[in-house]
Scaffold this motif. Structure first.
Motif: not given
Length: 1127
Positions: A1031, A1062, A1066-1068
């Motif tokens: 995140e 990112i 946002s989240e990856q």
């Protein structure tokens, strides 16, 4: 001869200074001359030269100089030193005559004035004809002179004036009358002093030159005279060292003179003069030991030289004067800085002078005939009115032979001296000397010497018939002798004091001294005591007492008339005597039989009386005055009425008589002290004189304290068997002058029941049980309970007491509950009460339980209401019930020193019981300020938990810190609330809420939050999927570089190295399949993460939220048929 004969002449006692005569000054009408004279003599400082100035007229007649003797061959001296010689050289014959003349160098009438000045100088020289006196001229000028050599006219005219006046240049001076007059005068003085020095040096040489003409056969007196003159001139010259040397020589020579009765007085007189000079100079040179040694030598040499036996009192007078003079010299030296000591001070010399004056008085009484008439013609008169030579007799001046020239004249002269001596006030002289000695001994802290001499002064005042002063002195000294127990001395002083009191007809003093001379301190024989007691009884019967022995007969007759007048006076027949500070013949001791009495007991008081006189003595009244603490200055009349005996009583000599008194105390005097203010015995009666003998307090007198001390020592030494020896041993009787009235003994029991120690903040219950054992009803029972007064003030603020145990009291509850009414208590009835105490702080406290009540009782037929009380105290220790420790850990249970924003963490609490009693924990809760719970509902994990001593209860809460708008790096967490009570308390007892403030936390924000989803365990050779969530917590697009490190324990599939972008917020997700190769706790493959845009953030910071290890189970076996068969 007059008494002043023994006074030292003032010219001998003064400091010799050079005599300079000033002529030509009109100090009355001429202001300039007056200013000059004032500058010479006014406000002379010690640093100016020692000169004695006199203003004389220009034609003053100086003493004529006698014709110079060319030979001493046939010369026989008539005496040692002429009476006028010292005065002549101090005040009549100047060393220098200074002529002041107003003359300026530029005076228009210079010639005439020069001639006039020369004439005046010649007149002075003529009046000094035959003398070596110097002459000088001072010109008073209006202008300031020029420096020497610059004014040629002045130089010429000065030379001409010196020539005209026959003066040397050193004898002519100029005095400008300007603003600097004093400075010029000081310079003139110094020049005058040099001239005077020269003159006295010349005179010394002139006297020394006579020595070659003298022989030791006929000129012995001249040897002494010349040495004295040389020494005196040396003093005038301020050469004190040589003066001392010549005086010592003169002193040796004066004792070498052939002494006989006719010249003894002259030798002693001159020896005294020279000794005085030697001692004075020794003190001046700061050699006091030399002065003392010289004086002792002088006394040793002269004390046997009495002279005529008929005039022995003269020798005593002379010796007295020697000691007095030395004492004065010694005292003067001390004032100038000399240090004296107790054993060597002027007081001893004044005392010895007084002793010789007493000898003089005795010898005068023996030698001087009372009835003789004064001879005529006057044998003590001389033609000039004064003696020619010191120490000679007026009727045979200048006579040096051994036998008197005229026996009849000698006889009448001695008679005249004896008659004159009768008129000398010897007592005044003695008293003055003793007074000086007393002052010195007082100064040097010699109290016994001071007292001894004061007694002598008192006796002298008695002999001088000044009885008032005699009594004052003797009375002052008697106090010391009483204190120090010098009974023989005290008796002698009292005897003299009694004579004084009789001769003054002082009734009060007479009675006091009679009472003391009859007492145990008196060493008089029984017959004397009987006579004194008889006289005392006469005075008590208002009769005139018999005269005291050894009183002057003329004084006795005057005293009798005074006594008769006293007896005739009405209204003076009552006397009050305070005998506490004396030692009277009636001794008194009183005591309360106990140092304290209960209010329901009668107070017992005993008075012991004892008479020490030879015969029985009767008295008519005995009264004890009492006072309590309230009526300190006023005797308590209600008590006093019970302590009086008014009847005729008698005391037998040496027998002790006891009188008992009893009374009931007032209830309002409980807690107060009743004291004996005084005891009074009345001697005499209405028909004669009433004498009230008063003792302050409970009796005793000036000697009682020491006698009681001796008695206590002897009783300790011989043991208690002494009590059986005598029914009433007077010395062992002790005085008890006060007693305390204490409350009646309570007949109730007070019991306390509690379970110590008290726990901090709890409602600690103390059960109180009161049971009555009284025979009647205990009325108005009241309880005062709480913290005992007088302890640390802080304890009063942190202790609260209440009777209501159903709820926890607040801080307004008092530390002490006063006067809680409990009603009446019947005989045998029991009453119980619970008192609850809340202690906010730890430590020991003393609690008081005071039960008070009143009850009706009867004391010796009197109905009184007694207030009783009983106190119980208990010390209770307050301890902490439990210790609470708090710590913050991560979700991996690793200690945190910082908390990351919006990331879950754990709060762990431990409650450790330190109470000796089991504790019931009802519940616990968190009050969070900035944090939020990471779980849906915070629930206590400690409900209804019981903790024994030393046991611990723990809780764990998952919390998260939401993102904050402010930028504080440290925030408060909140409070931890614990609700508890003792397990042993009743079910309706309130729970105590203990609040623990949680520690502050330091916050930090992380740019990237990485956490993983993985199963709780893996299995060998079975795929294990792990999903990483990354995140972005920043407002920027973050580039993330990730790489997975290889591991021996795992194989994995997935991106080994990747670079991501990112977006903010946002989240990856990254998915990896791990394939475990080994069983047990295995370290997972490590992620290396870096943020190129955040170079300050390292890999360790980013991956701290990731799991490090996982438990891998071993691979399971598959059961097939083959294996079963093999089995």
């Amino acid at each position: 001869m007059a008494g002043s004969q023994w006074e030292l002449p003032p010219e001998l006692c003064c400091r010799p200074m050079a005599f300079v005569a000033l002529t030509g000054l009109d100090v009355v009408y001429n202001a300039v001359h007056r200013a000059i004279w004032d500058a010479f003599c006014a406000n002379r400082r010690a640093d100016r030269v020692p000169i004695s100035f006199k203003v004389l007229p220009g034609d003053h007649e100086y003493p004529k100089c006698r014709t110079k003797r060319t030979s001493y061959e046939w010369y026989i001296p008539k005496g040692i030193l002429k009476t006028g010689w010292m005065n002549k050289h101090l005040n009549l014959v100047p060393a220098l005559v200074v002529l002041f003349y107003e003359l300026d160098w530029d005076d228009p009438q210079w010639k005439e004035k020069q001639s006039e000045c020369a004439t005046k100088v010649e007149i002075v020289r003529t009046s000094l004809q035959g003398r070596n006196t110097k002459v000088a001229v001072v010109l008073i000028q209006k202008k300031t002179p020029l420096p020497p050599g610059e004014d040629l006219v002045a130089s010429e005219r000065a030379a001409a004036l010196c020539n005209a006046c026959d003066l040397s240049g050193k004898s002519l001076f100029v005095l400008p009358h300007t603003d600097h007059l004093v400075g010029y005068i000081i310079r003139l003085e110094n020049a005058f002093y040099e001239h005077a020095q020269t003159y006295y040096y010349t005179e010394i040489r002139r006297v020394k030159s006579h020595k070659e003409f003298l022989n030791k056969t006929t000129h012995q007196l001249l040897f002494v005279r010349h040495q004295f003159k040389i020494a005196f001139f040396s003093e005038l010259k301020q050469d004190t060292q040589n003066a001392l040397k010549y005086y010592r020589t003169a002193y040796s020579l004066v004792h070498e003179l052939r002494a006989h009765e006719t010249n003894m007085l002259e030798i002693k007189t001159m020896a005294g003069f020279i000794n005085y000079k030697i001692c004075r100079l020794c003190f001046q040179h700061n050699t006091p030991l030399d002065a003392i040694a010289q004086f002792r030598k002088h006394i040793d040499l002269c004390k046997k030289k009495i002279g005529s036996a008929e005039l022995a009192f003269e020798h005593a007078a002379w010796m007295s004067k020697q000691f007095q003079s030395f004492g004065e010299l010694f005292d003067e030296a001390i004032k100038l800085g000399l240090t004296a000591i107790q054993t060597q001070n002027p007081g001893f010399y004044y005392q010895q002078a007084a002793c010789y004056s007493q000898d003089r008085k005795q010898q005068a009484q023996q030698l001087c005939q009372a009835g003789a008439s004064y001879p005529s013609p006057e044998p003590l008169e001389t033609q000039s009115g004064a003696l020619d030579f010191y120490g000679q007799r007026p009727w045979r001046q200048g006579h040096q032979s051994i036998d008197p020239p005229d026996a009849e004249k000698e006889k009448t002269g001695i008679l005249a001296l004896q008659i004159k001596e009768r008129d000398v006030p010897h007592s005044e002289l003695i008293i003055a000397l003793l007074s000086n000695a007393v002052a010195q001994f007082k100064k040097y802290k010699c109290p016994r010497m001071k007292s001894h001499l004061m007694v002598q002064m008192g006796e002298e005042y008695y002999h001088a018939k000044d009885y008032t002063k005699a009594l004052k002195l003797l009375d002052y000294v008697m106090c010391d002798y009483r204190t120090e127990r010098w009974w023989g001395l005290l008796t002698a002083i009292l005897t003299t004091a009694l004579r004084c009191a009789y001769l003054m007809a002082s009734v009060k003093d007479y009675i006091i001294y009679c009472m003391e001379l009859l007492g145990r301190a008196s060493t008089l024989k029984e017959d004397h005591k009987s006579r004194i007691e008889k006289n005392l009884m006469k005075v008590l019967m208002n009769e005139v007492p018999d005269a005291e022995p050894e009183c002057d007969s003329s004084s006795v007759s005057a005293a009798r008339s005074l006594w008769s007048d006293r007896m005739a006076l009405a209204g003076s027949n009552e006397l009050t005597l305070e005998v506490q500070d004396y030692i009277p013949f009636i001794q008194c001791k009183a005591k309360f039989q106990s140092p304290s009495f209960h209010v329901d007991q009668p107070i017992q008081l005993q008075v012991f009386l004892r008479a020490d006189c030879p015969h029985p003595v009767s008295f008519n009244k005995l009264a004890v005055s009492l006072s309590n603490q309230v009526t300190t200055h006023f005797h308590d009349a209600e008590y006093n009425q019970w302590c009086v005996v008014e009847e005729t009583m008698s005391l037998l000599p040496g027998k002790t008589k006891c009188y008992n008194f009893s009374f009931v105390a007032k209830t309002e005097d409980v807690g107060k002290k009743i004291e004996m203010a005084g005891i009074e015995v009345m001697l005499g009666g209405d028909s004669g004189r009433c004498v009230f003998v008063n003792w302050r307090g409970a009796g005793g007198d000036a000697a009682s304290t020491h006698e009681a001390l001796q008695a206590s020592r002897s009783s300790r030494r011989w043991g208690r068997g002494m009590e059986a020896r005598q029914a009433l041993d007077w010395d062992s009787l002790t005085i008890q002058h006060s007693t305390m009235i204490i409350s009646r003994v309570p007949k109730i029991s007070v019991q306390l029941s509690h379970q110590p120690p008290a726990l901090n903040n709890e409602m600690y219950c103390i059960s109180l049980t009161v049971q009555s054992q009284e025979e009647g009803v205990a009325k108005d029972v009241k309880l005062t309970a709480g913290l005992k007064p007088g302890q640390d003030a802080n304890l009063g603020q942190t202790t609260h007491v209440t009777l209501d145990g159903s709820k926890v009291c607040d801080d307004t509850a008092p530390a002490l509950l006063p006067d809680v009414p409990l009603g009446d208590l019947k005989p045998g009835e029991k009453l119980e009460k619970c008192v609850y105490v809340k202690c906010v702080s730890t430590g020991p406290r003393v609690f008081l339980f005071h039960v008070a009540y009143s009850i009706d009782t009867t004391v010796e037929g009197r109905q009184i209401v007694c207030k009783c009380h009983k106190d119980e105290t208990v010390t209770i220790e307050t301890v902490v019930p439990f210790e609470v420790s708090v710590k913050f850990v991560s979700t991996k249970f690793e200690p945190l020193d910082r908390v990351a924003l919006d990331i879950p963490f754990l709060l762990m609490t431990d409650i450790l019981s330190s109470s000796p009693w089991p504790l019931l924990l009802a519940s616990s809760s968190l009050q969070l300020l900035t944090m939020t719970s990471n779980t849906p509902q915070l629930q206590s994990q400690l409900q209804e938990v019981v903790l024994q001593t030393g046991e611990s209860a723990s809780e764990c809460f998952c919390l998260r810190c939401p993102p904050l708008t402010n930028s504080n790096s440290t925030v408060a967490t909140g409070q931890y609330l614990i609700s508890w009570r003792r397990q042993s308390s009743s079910a309706d007892s309130p729970f105590i809420q203990t609040t623990v403030t949680l520690p502050h936390v330091i916050l930090e924000s992380v740019p990237l939050y990485i956490h993983a989803d993985l199963p709780s365990f893996g299995r060998v050779r079975e795929s294990l999927s792990v999903r990483y969530h990354i995140e972005n917590r920043t407002a920027l697009v973050q580039e993330v570089e990730m790489a997975v490190e290889p591991s021996d324990a795992f194989m994995f599939s997935g991106l080994k190295q990747v670079r991501l972008r990112i977006l903010p917020g946002s989240e990856q997700q990254m998915l990896y399949n791990y394939y475990p190769l080994m069983a047990g706790y295995q370290t997972l493959p490590q992620l290396n993460i870096s943020l190129p845009r955040c170079p300050t953030t390292n890999t360790h910071t980013l991956r701290r939220f990731l799991p490090q290890r996982i438990f891998v189970k071993p691979q399971g076996r598959q059961l097939d048929d083959v294996s079963i068969a093999a089995a």
